[in-house]
Design an enzyme around this catalytic site. Structure first.
Site, short mmCIF file in Angstrom:
data_model
loop_
_atom_site.label_atom_id
_atom_site.label_comp_id
_atom_site.label_asym_id
_atom_site.label_seq_id
_atom_site.Cartn_x
_atom_site.Cartn_y
_atom_site.Cartn_z
N LYS A 267 0.84 -1.19 0.00
CA LYS A 267 0.00 0.00 0.00
C LYS A 267 0.88 1.25 0.00
CE LYS A 267 -3.09 2.54 3.13
NZ LYS A 267 -3.71 2.53 4.48
N ASP A 272 -2.13 10.43 3.98
CA ASP A 272 -3.54 10.09 4.16
C ASP A 272 -4.22 11.08 5.11
OD1 ASP A 272 -5.99 8.89 4.30
OD2 ASP A 272 -5.35 7.28 5.66
N LYS A 279 -9.32 13.08 9.03
CA LYS A 279 -8.81 12.62 10.32
C LYS A 279 -8.68 13.80 11.29
CE LYS A 279 -5.96 8.94 8.30
NZ LYS A 279 -6.49 7.78 9.05
N ASP A 290 1.79 6.11 6.03
CA ASP A 290 0.78 5.24 5.44
C ASP A 290 1.29 4.54 4.18
OD1 ASP A 290 -1.71 4.17 5.97
OD2 ASP A 290 -2.76 5.53 4.61
N GLU A 351 -9.41 3.93 2.60
CA GLU A 351 -9.01 4.01 1.19
C GLU A 351 -7.98 2.96 0.80
OE1 GLU A 351 -5.52 5.12 3.06
OE2 GLU A 351 -7.56 5.72 3.56
N ARG A 353 -7.77 -0.22 1.21
CA ARG A 353 -8.33 -1.42 0.59
C ARG A 353 -8.82 -1.15 -0.83
NH1 ARG A 353 -12.46 -1.72 5.52
NH2 ARG A 353 -10.63 -0.72 6.41
#
Length: 503
Positions: A267, A272, A279, A290, A351, A353
């Protein structure tokens, strides 16, 4: 940093520092006993004064010990001998390196690999010692306007071993350890780079550099390519960012030309924000981590190439930012993934996934022998396992056993989590094939549900998922990337290469 082996008399060894262990109640390790005898029991005399009792992680530095050729002797507390296992060994190594860094020594001889650590052999102990030295001396200071002066930094470490099998095994362990440590350093550097610099374009450039260095193929798929492939999940996440998305594909061919590859998918969310489901501001700076799943894939491929593993490995990294914008995806949007399955996006902060599912479908084109994805996917895995173990989910018992064994060999451990059909019940949508987060009473949105989501894109090959949200970085005063799970992945690839030898 230079590493090597040392044999022969410790008393006559001319070096900046010799590191030996002391168990609780001032019991000397074998090498400490040798030095004590040669020095006229100078070590025992100092310990008798009560300066060091042998508690785990404590240290005592001695200068100019009589009748010894070395400049210093570092005593490291080991705790009770009957309790001395892997974790205590690593604690001792970390304490030793930390103490060495405060001295002016440029070289040291480390005797800790002689210690009995359960069933671990000399090769394991030397590899772990080398990685501990590299970890303890790592600094990310390339962005400081005035990097700290190197001074008398530690530059050379020798591991003291007995002649014979231990020396032979030690040489191989140093080679393997250097490769894995280099992969860990690469993963740390990528993870620690801030989001304004470590963009998808930056990752693509680093992939090209890696391919050029090792001679393996690198392909970068652009937005237009992703659109032609129908990667609706990946593109949906990328919509809110001004940074162009990149699907980075690195192919290392060290095995037979017709060998089915092992595919590693990482990933690569380079920052993010959570998208429109933004967030909290607190600790959002850590969302640069991330992309540490992607960083670990870079590191594992680097290590595999340095070890020249006879294996075919493909690394796939879907890289993008997740940003709020007038064009960003909204809760309730429905997208069509590369597999043809439709997904209702209920949470734009889930996001990872969405980019992974298209990358996992893309992996089918390689007819892989196995696929392992690595992702900072859920905070719940950190709540469950802390920073000790990564969460492992797999549709294949055999592949799960391989990864668990690799994690144990690397001491970069994983813990297998359930992936039962019962949990799939949480993924229901009135408007698409399924949502990107769960609902209802069954593990509504947790690491298990996230893994269940990914499993719906992996039916055509043996697959495992590593949720590494708790292990790839640390906060607080020691904030930074850890380089995990590069060691686990590297040992997994070593095991695969050894299993494929002669095929």
């Amino acid at each position: 940093m230079d590493f090597g082996l040392a044999t022969g008399s410790l008393a006559q060894r001319r070096t900046g520092c010799i590191v030996v262990g002391v168990y609780e109640r001032r019991q000397l390790s074998p090498s400490a006993l040798d030095l004590d005898a040669a020095s006229g029991h100078a070590l025992a005399s100092v310990l008798a004064r009560g300066d060091l009792e042998g508690e785990p992680g404590t240290t005592l530095l001695l200068h100019d010990v009589a009748h010894l050729a070395c400049e210093r002797v570092l005593l490291v507390g080991l705790g009770r001998e009957c309790d001395f296992r892997e974790s205590r060994y690593l604690t001792a190594l970390a304490s030793a390196v930390k103490a060495l860094r405060t001295t002016g020594t440029a070289e040291a001889t480390l005797c800790l690999p002689e210690l009995h650590v359960g069933a671990r052999d000399a090769a394991w102990k030397i590899e772990q010692a080398l990685i501990a030295v590299m970890d303890g001396t790592y600094r990310f200071d390339q962005l400081k306007s005035k990097p700290p002066a190197a001074g008398h930094a530690l530059r050379k470490v020798a591991f003291h071993v007995a002649d014979g099998p231990d020396a032979t095994a030690g040489e191989a362990a140093i080679g393997r350890g250097l490769a894995i440590a280099a992969g860990i350093v690469l993963a740390k550097d990528l993870g620690n780079m801030p989001g304004n610099l470590c963009t998808p374009v930056y990752l693509a450039d680093r992939a090209r550099e890696l391919g050029s260095r090792h001679g393996f193929e690198v392909r970068i798929l652009e937005r237009e390519d992703l659109e032609q492939l129908g990667m609706g999940g990946f593109l949906a996440v990328a919509r809110g960012s001004r940074q162009p998305p990149k699907l980075i594909v690195m192919e290392y061919r060290g095995g037979a030309g017709d060998a089915r590859p092992v595919v590693l998918v990482g990933k690569g969310i380079t920052f993010d924000t959570g998208g429109l489901c933004i967030k909290p501001a607190a600790a959002m700076d850590e969302m640069k981590f991330d992309m540490c799943g992607a960083a670990s894939v870079f590191g594992a491929l680097h290590a595999a190439a340095l070890m020249k593993l006879p294996l075919h490995v493909v690394g796939i990294v879907p890289a993008t930012e997740n940003m709020p914008d007038g064009n960003a995806i909204k809760p309730g949007d429905v997208v069509t993934t590369m597999s043809g399955q439709t997904v209702e996006i209920l949470d734009t902060d889930s996001e990872g996934r969405l980019v992974l599912c298209d990358a996992l479908t893309y992996a089918e084109k390689y007819d892989p022998a196995a696929v392992v994805d690595v992702a900072t996917l859920t905070g719940s895995i950190a709540s469950a396992l802390g920073d000790v173990a990564s969460g492992l989910f797999s549709s294949s018992d055999a592949l799960a056993r391989e990864l668990l064994a690799a994690g144990d060999r690397a001491w970069d451990r994983a813990w297998r989590m359930p992936l039962w059909d019962d949990y799939q019940e949480a993924l229901k949508s009135n408007f698409a094939d399924f949502p990107n987060v769960g609902s209802g009473d069954i593990c509504a949105d947790c690491a298990v549900t996230a893994a269940c989501f990914l499993s719906r894109f992996t039916s055509r090959y043996p697959w495992a998922h590593l949720d590494v949200a708790g292990t790839v970085s640390r906060g607080g005063a020691d904030k930074g990337a850890t380089g995990r799970p590069v060691a686990l992945l590297a040992h997994f690839l070593v095991g695969r290469a050894e299993g494929n030898a002669g095929r």
